[in-house]
Design a protein around this motif. Structure first.
Motif, PDB file in Angstrom:
ATOM      1  N   ALA A  40       0.833  -1.205   0.000  1.00 11.96           N
ATOM      2  CA  ALA A  40       0.000   0.000   0.000  1.00 11.96           C
ATOM      3  C   ALA A  40       0.870   1.259   0.000  1.00 11.96           C
ATOM      4  O   ALA A  40       0.591   2.223  -0.729  1.00 11.96           O
ATOM      5  CB  ALA A  40      -0.923  -0.005   1.212  1.00 11.96           C
ATOM      6  N   ASN A  41       1.924   1.253   0.789  1.00 12.59           N
ATOM      7  CA  ASN A  41       2.819   2.420   0.850  1.00 12.59           C
ATOM      8  C   ASN A  41       3.515   2.655  -0.482  1.00 12.59           C
ATOM      9  O   ASN A  41       3.722   3.806  -0.899  1.00 12.59           O
ATOM     10  CB  ASN A  41       3.860   2.236   1.959  1.00 12.59           C
ATOM     11  N   TYR A  42       3.871   1.576  -1.170  1.00 11.12           N
ATOM     12  CA  TYR A  42       4.530   1.720  -2.462  1.00 11.12           C
ATOM     13  C   TYR A  42       3.585   2.380  -3.465  1.00 11.12           C
ATOM     14  O   TYR A  42       3.991   3.263  -4.240  1.00 11.12           O
ATOM     15  CB  TYR A  42       4.996   0.361  -2.982  1.00 11.12           C
ATOM     16  N   LEU A  43       2.331   1.965  -3.447  1.00 11.96           N
ATOM     17  CA  LEU A  43       1.356   2.565  -4.360  1.00 11.96           C
ATOM     18  C   LEU A  43       1.146   4.040  -4.040  1.00 11.96           C
ATOM     19  O   LEU A  43       1.118   4.887  -4.941  1.00 11.96           O
ATOM     20  CB  LEU A  43       0.022   1.817  -4.271  1.00 11.96           C
ATOM     21  N   LEU A  44       1.009   4.336  -2.752  1.00 11.69           N
ATOM     22  CA  LEU A  44       0.780   5.722  -2.339  1.00 11.69           C
ATOM     23  C   LEU A  44       1.962   6.618  -2.704  1.00 11.69           C
ATOM     24  O   LEU A  44       1.780   7.802  -3.030  1.00 11.69           O
ATOM     25  CB  LEU A  44       0.527   5.782  -0.834  1.00 11.69           C
ATOM     26  N   ASN A  45       3.164   6.049  -2.643  1.00 10.95           N
ATOM     27  CA  ASN A  45       4.368   6.824  -2.961  1.00 10.95           C
ATOM     28  C   ASN A  45       4.633   6.902  -4.461  1.00 10.95           C
ATOM     29  O   ASN A  45       5.599   7.554  -4.890  1.00 10.95           O
ATOM     30  CB  ASN A  45       5.592   6.213  -2.262  1.00 10.95           C
ATOM     31  N   ASN A  46       3.792   6.228  -5.245  1.00  6.28           N
ATOM     32  CA  ASN A  46       3.963   6.241  -6.693  1.00  6.28           C
ATOM     33  C   ASN A  46       2.683   6.688  -7.403  1.00  6.28           C
ATOM     34  O   ASN A  46       2.223   6.058  -8.369  1.00  6.28           O
ATOM     35  CB  ASN A  46       4.397   4.867  -7.189  1.00  6.28           C
ATOM     36  N   SER A  47       2.127   7.758  -6.859  1.00  4.17           N
ATOM     37  CA  SER A  47       1.031   8.498  -7.509  1.00  4.17           C
ATOM     38  C   SER A  47      -0.338   7.842  -7.483  1.00  4.17           C
ATOM     39  O   SER A  47      -1.256   8.281  -8.187  1.00  4.17           O
ATOM     40  CB  SER A  47       1.407   8.819  -8.979  1.00  4.17           C
ATOM     41  N   ILE A  48      -0.511   6.770  -6.692  1.00  2.00           N
ATOM     42  CA  ILE A  48      -1.842   6.176  -6.551  1.00  2.00           C
ATOM     43  C   ILE A  48      -2.464   6.738  -5.276  1.00  2.00           C
ATOM     44  O   ILE A  48      -2.026   6.412  -4.168  1.00  2.00           O
ATOM     45  CB  ILE A  48      -1.792   4.642  -6.458  1.00  2.00           C
ATOM     46  N   PRO A  49      -3.457   7.612  -5.385  1.00  2.00           N
ATOM     47  CA  PRO A  49      -4.072   8.178  -4.167  1.00  2.00           C
ATOM     48  C   PRO A  49      -4.833   7.111  -3.382  1.00  2.00           C
ATOM     49  O   PRO A  49      -5.255   6.087  -3.939  1.00  2.00           O
ATOM     50  CB  PRO A  49      -5.022   9.239  -4.719  1.00  2.00           C
ATOM     51  N   LYS A  50      -4.994   7.341  -2.100  1.00  2.00           N
ATOM     52  CA  LYS A  50      -5.634   6.371  -1.222  1.00  2.00           C
ATOM     53  C   LYS A  50      -7.024   5.988  -1.706  1.00  2.00           C
ATOM     54  O   LYS A  50      -7.424   4.817  -1.642  1.00  2.00           O
ATOM     55  CB  LYS A  50      -5.700   6.936   0.199  1.00  2.00           C
ATOM     56  N   GLN A  51      -7.768   6.991  -2.214  1.00  2.00           N
ATOM     57  CA  GLN A  51      -9.142   6.724  -2.649  1.00  2.00           C
ATOM     58  C   GLN A  51      -9.207   5.895  -3.939  1.00  2.00           C
ATOM     59  O   GLN A  51     -10.271   5.411  -4.324  1.00  2.00           O
ATOM     60  CB  GLN A  51      -9.919   8.036  -2.846  1.00  2.00           C
ATOM     61  N   ALA A  52      -8.035   5.722  -4.592  1.00  2.00           N
ATOM     62  CA  ALA A  52      -8.010   4.962  -5.840  1.00  2.00           C
ATOM     63  C   ALA A  52      -7.435   3.549  -5.662  1.00  2.00           C
ATOM     64  O   ALA A  52      -7.304   2.811  -6.633  1.00  2.00           O
ATOM     65  CB  ALA A  52      -7.194   5.708  -6.891  1.00  2.00           C
ATOM     66  N   LEU A  53      -7.110   3.171  -4.415  1.00  2.00           N
ATOM     67  CA  LEU A  53      -6.505   1.860  -4.182  1.00  2.00           C
ATOM     68  C   LEU A  53      -7.437   0.719  -4.590  1.00  2.00           C
ATOM     69  O   LEU A  53      -6.998  -0.267  -5.181  1.00  2.00           O
ATOM     70  CB  LEU A  53      -6.106   1.724  -2.707  1.00  2.00           C
ATOM     71  N   LYS A  54      -8.721   0.852  -4.280  1.00  2.00           N
ATOM     72  CA  LYS A  54      -9.684  -0.190  -4.648  1.00  2.00           C
ATOM     73  C   LYS A  54      -9.799  -0.290  -6.159  1.00  2.00           C
ATOM     74  O   LYS A  54      -9.835  -1.390  -6.727  1.00  2.00           O
ATOM     75  CB  LYS A  54     -11.042   0.103  -4.019  1.00  2.00           C
ATOM     76  N   GLN A  55      -9.826   0.868  -6.818  1.00  2.00           N
ATOM     77  CA  GLN A  55      -9.924   0.894  -8.281  1.00  2.00           C
ATOM     78  C   GLN A  55      -8.688   0.267  -8.911  1.00  2.00           C
ATOM     79  O   GLN A  55      -8.779  -0.467  -9.912  1.00  2.00           O
ATOM     80  CB  GLN A  55     -10.082   2.343  -8.766  1.00  2.00           C
ATOM     81  N   PHE A  56      -7.532   0.530  -8.305  1.00  2.00           N
ATOM     82  CA  PHE A  56      -6.288  -0.056  -8.813  1.00  2.00           C
ATOM     83  C   PHE A  56      -6.319  -1.584  -8.683  1.00  2.00           C
ATOM     84  O   PHE A  56      -5.872  -2.298  -9.583  1.00  2.00           O
ATOM     85  CB  PHE A  56      -5.086   0.503  -8.052  1.00  2.00           C
ATOM     86  N   SER A  57      -6.848  -2.074  -7.556  1.00  2.00           N
ATOM     87  CA  SER A  57      -6.934  -3.528  -7.343  1.00  2.00           C
ATOM     88  C   SER A  57      -7.812  -4.179  -8.400  1.00  2.00           C
ATOM     89  O   SER A  57      -7.502  -5.268  -8.901  1.00  2.00           O
ATOM     90  CB  SER A  57      -7.491  -3.815  -5.942  1.00  2.00           C
ATOM     91  N   GLU A  58      -8.916  -3.508  -8.757  1.00  2.00           N
ATOM     92  CA  GLU A  58      -9.823  -4.040  -9.777  1.00  2.00           C
ATOM     93  C   GLU A  58      -9.132  -4.045 -11.142  1.00  2.00           C
ATOM     94  O   GLU A  58      -9.276  -4.996 -11.914  1.00  2.00           O
ATOM     95  CB  GLU A  58     -11.098  -3.198  -9.817  1.00  2.00           C
ATOM     96  N   TYR A  59      -8.384  -2.972 -11.414  1.00  2.00           N
ATOM     97  CA  TYR A  59      -7.653  -2.893 -12.680  1.00  2.00           C
ATOM     98  C   TYR A  59      -6.591  -3.991 -12.742  1.00  2.00           C
ATOM     99  O   TYR A  59      -6.418  -4.657 -13.776  1.00  2.00           O
ATOM    100  CB  TYR A  59      -6.997  -1.518 -12.805  1.00  2.00           C
ATOM    101  N   ALA A  60      -5.887  -4.184 -11.628  1.00  2.00           N
ATOM    102  CA  ALA A  60      -4.834  -5.198 -11.570  1.00  2.00           C
ATOM    103  C   ALA A  60      -5.414  -6.591 -11.784  1.00  2.00           C
ATOM    104  O   ALA A  60      -4.803  -7.434 -12.465  1.00  2.00           O
ATOM    105  CB  ALA A  60      -4.112  -5.118 -10.236  1.00  2.00           C
TER     106      ALA A  60
END
Length: 258
Positions: free
Chosen positions: A197-217
């Motif tokens: 989670a920290n890696y994503l947040l530190n690489n331009s993925i905002p917290k509110q987009a983490l769920k969306q990123f998981s679906e995309y992944a």
């Protein structure tokens, strides 16, 4: 001294098959056979048995089955008696008020001027739930459990020069090991989740987009509900960075067409 039980390879294999452990690692099987024969312990009488439990290897991030060879605390007393040097012994429950804090064993030997004294701490061995309350036999008969630990350890240490009891344990001694293995796995998984989670947040993925990123992944073939997948991506930063870039591009493209 009683007759020593002979445990043959065929008998051992029969016991292991009946116990559902026919595919035991050869090294564990050989050690079990050696200790059973050396001490004259019959597995069919439950005088010696194998306790399998899962451990977690943080290096491989895989579960591994470990085996501990178990015997009853009475075996340690029996082996000490067979030396002819045991004069007497006593085991005491140690308390602080009404609370059990440990156990103490005193052993007298014919060839020693002073008795051998051994103490064990209750907190070191007691099995507990996450809320701190005792569990299993440690909750229903805590004094008996810590007493067994103290007796096994005391006799094993006091007579280690005469009787080789290395590798034999009373089950109460290893109860906590099973919980520690589970805790290690849980802690490792929590660390992976946090690191990812920290890696994503530190690489331009905002917290509110983490769920969306998981679906995309997931659509891209990466199921992020599986910690092993997360760990593989963390180990392969090139693939993870490419996945992040593609996700961000897809988000930007969706905003432009909106």
């Amino acid at each position: 001294m009683g007759a020593v039980t002979t445990i043959t390879q065929d008998k051992l294999n029969e016991y292991l098959k009946l116990s559902g452990m026919a595919n035991l690692p050869s090294k564990v099987k050989a050690t079990f056979l050696e200790l059973a024969g050396l001490h004259g312990l019959n597995p069919f009488k439950n005088e010696i048995y194998l306790l399998p439990f899962e451990t977690y290897n943080p290096n491989t991030r895989q579960k591994e089955t470990q085996y501990t060879i178990i015997t009853g605390y009475q075996t340690f007393i029996k082996k000490a008696n067979q030396t002819g040097k045991l004069t007497g012994w006593k085991a005491e429950i140690l308390k602080d008020g009404q609370n059990i804090i440990g156990a103490k064993v005193t052993i007298w030997r014919k060839d020693w001027e002073h008795p051998f004294v051994w103490e064990v701490d209750f907190e070191e061995f007691a099995r507990k739930k996450k809320d701190g309350s005792l569990m299993g036999n440690w909750a229903t008969m805590p004094g008996f459990m810590i007493r067994k630990v103290a007796i096994a350890q005391a006799f094993r240490l006091c007579f280690e020069g005469e009787v080789d009891m290395h590798g034999l344990y009373e089950e109460a001694e290893v109860d906590k090991m099973k919980d520690e293995a589970i805790d290690a796995e849980i802690e490792e998984k929590q660390d992976i989740k946090k690191e990812f989670a920290n890696y994503l947040l530190n690489n331009s993925i905002p917290k509110q987009a983490l769920k969306q990123f998981s679906e995309y992944a997931k659509e891209a073939g990466f199921d992020l509900t599986d910690d092993k997948v997360k760990q593989k991506l963390l180990d392969d930063k090139e693939s993870l960075n490419r996945l992040i870039e593609n996700f961000l591009d897809s988000v930007l493209e969706a905003e432009e067409t909106a």
